[in-house]
Enzyme design. Sequence first.
Site, PDB file in Angstrom:
ATOM      1  N   ASP A 238       0.839  -1.191   0.000  1.00  7.84           N
ATOM      2  CA  ASP A 238       0.000   0.000   0.000  1.00  7.84           C
ATOM      3  C   ASP A 238       0.877   1.245   0.000  1.00  7.84           C
ATOM      4  O   ASP A 238       1.826   1.346   0.779  1.00  7.84           O
ATOM      5  CB  ASP A 238      -0.900  -0.019   1.246  1.00  7.84           C
ATOM      6  CG  ASP A 238      -1.955   1.061   1.243  1.00  7.84           C
ATOM      7  OD1 ASP A 238      -2.418   1.431   0.147  1.00  7.84           O
ATOM      8  OD2 ASP A 238      -2.332   1.525   2.336  1.00  7.84           O
ATOM      9  N   HIS A 239       0.586   2.182  -0.865  1.00  4.78           N
ATOM     10  CA  HIS A 239       1.313   3.450  -0.949  1.00  4.78           C
ATOM     11  C   HIS A 239       2.823   3.259  -1.115  1.00  4.78           C
ATOM     12  O   HIS A 239       3.620   3.907  -0.426  1.00  4.78           O
ATOM     13  CB  HIS A 239       1.013   4.343   0.263  1.00  4.78           C
ATOM     14  CG  HIS A 239      -0.371   4.902   0.257  1.00  4.78           C
ATOM     15  ND1 HIS A 239      -0.739   5.972  -0.538  1.00  4.78           N
ATOM     16  CD2 HIS A 239      -1.485   4.519   0.919  1.00  4.78           C
ATOM     17  CE1 HIS A 239      -2.016   6.229  -0.349  1.00  4.78           C
ATOM     18  NE2 HIS A 239      -2.500   5.348   0.522  1.00  4.78           N
TER      19      HIS A 239
ATOM     20  N   HIS B 280      -6.975   9.788   4.968  1.00 13.00           N
ATOM     21  CA  HIS B 280      -6.388   8.767   5.830  1.00 13.00           C
ATOM     22  C   HIS B 280      -6.525   9.185   7.301  1.00 13.00           C
ATOM     23  O   HIS B 280      -6.544  10.365   7.614  1.00 13.00           O
ATOM     24  CB  HIS B 280      -4.913   8.566   5.486  1.00 13.00           C
ATOM     25  CG  HIS B 280      -4.697   8.063   4.096  1.00 13.00           C
ATOM     26  ND1 HIS B 280      -4.055   8.790   3.128  1.00 13.00           N
ATOM     27  CD2 HIS B 280      -5.056   6.895   3.507  1.00 13.00           C
ATOM     28  CE1 HIS B 280      -4.016   8.107   2.004  1.00 13.00           C
ATOM     29  NE2 HIS B 280      -4.621   6.955   2.210  1.00 13.00           N
ATOM     30  N   GLY B 281      -6.596   8.180   8.181  1.00 15.28           N
ATOM     31  CA  GLY B 281      -6.761   8.467   9.604  1.00 15.28           C
ATOM     32  C   GLY B 281      -8.232   8.606   9.952  1.00 15.28           C
ATOM     33  O   GLY B 281      -9.118   8.288   9.171  1.00 15.28           O
TER      34      GLY B 281
ATOM     35  N   HIS C  17      -9.603   4.772  -0.534  1.00 11.80           N
ATOM     36  CA  HIS C  17      -8.644   4.902   0.554  1.00 11.80           C
ATOM     37  C   HIS C  17      -9.297   5.697   1.686  1.00 11.80           C
ATOM     38  O   HIS C  17     -10.246   6.444   1.476  1.00 11.80           O
ATOM     39  CB  HIS C  17      -7.389   5.629   0.071  1.00 11.80           C
ATOM     40  CG  HIS C  17      -6.480   4.773  -0.745  1.00 11.80           C
ATOM     41  ND1 HIS C  17      -5.216   4.420  -0.339  1.00 11.80           N
ATOM     42  CD2 HIS C  17      -6.650   4.182  -1.953  1.00 11.80           C
ATOM     43  CE1 HIS C  17      -4.649   3.662  -1.257  1.00 11.80           C
ATOM     44  NE2 HIS C  17      -5.511   3.505  -2.251  1.00 11.80           N
ATOM     45  N   GLY C  18      -8.765   5.526   2.891  1.00 16.30           N
ATOM     46  CA  GLY C  18      -9.231   6.328   4.015  1.00 16.30           C
ATOM     47  C   GLY C  18     -10.658   6.053   4.414  1.00 16.30           C
ATOM     48  O   GLY C  18     -11.420   6.976   4.718  1.00 16.30           O
ATOM     49  N   ALA C  19     -11.050   4.761   4.466  1.00  8.23           N
ATOM     50  CA  ALA C  19     -12.443   4.432   4.773  1.00  8.23           C
ATOM     51  C   ALA C  19     -12.718   4.332   6.270  1.00  8.23           C
ATOM     52  O   ALA C  19     -13.891   4.260   6.671  1.00  8.23           O
ATOM     53  CB  ALA C  19     -12.844   3.125   4.099  1.00  8.23           C
ATOM     54  N   SER C  20     -11.679   4.311   7.103  1.00  7.16           N
ATOM     55  CA  SER C  20     -11.902   4.228   8.550  1.00  7.16           C
ATOM     56  C   SER C  20     -12.694   5.452   9.023  1.00  7.16           C
ATOM     57  O   SER C  20     -12.272   6.586   8.820  1.00  7.16           O
ATOM     58  CB  SER C  20     -10.570   4.167   9.309  1.00  7.16           C
ATOM     59  OG  SER C  20      -9.945   2.915   9.141  1.00  7.16           O
TER      60      SER C  20
ATOM     61  N   ASN D  83     -10.114   0.322   1.735  1.00  5.42           N
ATOM     62  CA  ASN D  83      -8.980   0.205   2.656  1.00  5.42           C
ATOM     63  C   ASN D  83      -9.358   0.626   4.076  1.00  5.42           C
ATOM     64  O   ASN D  83      -9.947   1.691   4.279  1.00  5.42           O
ATOM     65  CB  ASN D  83      -7.822   1.087   2.186  1.00  5.42           C
ATOM     66  CG  ASN D  83      -7.200   0.617   0.890  1.00  5.42           C
ATOM     67  OD1 ASN D  83      -7.683  -0.319   0.257  1.00  5.42           O
ATOM     68  ND2 ASN D  83      -6.126   1.268   0.498  1.00  5.42           N
TER      69      ASN D  83
END
Length: 284
Positions: free
Chosen positions: A82-83, A180-181, A208-211, A230
């Site tokens: 990832d990344h 992200h985060g 990306h950044g689904a949290s 993700n």
Amino acid sequence: MALVSTKEILQDAYQNHYAVGAFGAHNLEIIKAVIAGAEKMDAPVILQTTPGTIKYVGIHYMKAMVEAAAETAKVPIAIHLDHGDSFDIVMKCIRAGYTSVMIDGSHLPFNENLQLVKKVVEAAHAANVPVEAELGTIGGVEDDLEVEESSAFYTDPELAEQFVLETQIDSFAPAFGTAHGMYKQEPKLQFDLLNSIHSRIDCPLVMHGASGVPAESVQHALNYGIAKVNFSTELKDVFAEALRLYFRENPSQNDPRKYFVPASNAVKEIVVEKISMLQSPLKV
């Protein structure tokens, strides 16, 4: 079973309007918990590592742990970079046996990003390894890189179409409002933009950044080509909180075979929740 490529599992998700969960893997306990959650849901899963995690764990340790877990797993498992922030780290992962890689040149000018991704695709496809890439900037913190959400910029649909056609990547990560985060407030996802990108591009899209993104928003995005989602921050949060709680209740305990159990169970529960969420879109 042996580790699988992300190409086949993401194509199936893309064609059938669901998404595969991709979970940040930082140690053996999280790896085992993610796989246990995937097995409970009878769903394929992607274990992914950033360059920072690879530096911490060691690339061969990480590959060996995931491969050993996959051998006895009842569901398909892929290991993904990832990344990836350089051609060098991508090649190290391919040589180590990773079954999927991301090259992230999104911080570069368009043409430089394009050329870097084309170089990676040429090398990766020669080894039958699929490639993910990103255009636009996703805010937040990933490894040691921090992008202010106010400084992030959305993906241009026309440039995205050119980017995917010229690079021949296997999956594409657009910037449409995630970060992200964890979020300070509910993110404003640009679904019209995502739809426009999806209408121009015929390959699986990646969120990306689904949290911390509400379930309804994630499921809504599945209507517009999102086939990989993700998660990392939420896993780390519940793992750490379970450890803190355990030590508050058991301050003299020193046996990792005991204190890692509730932390691993907390991760498994999150994985089950996320995979369940990804199995069907919220119809528009």
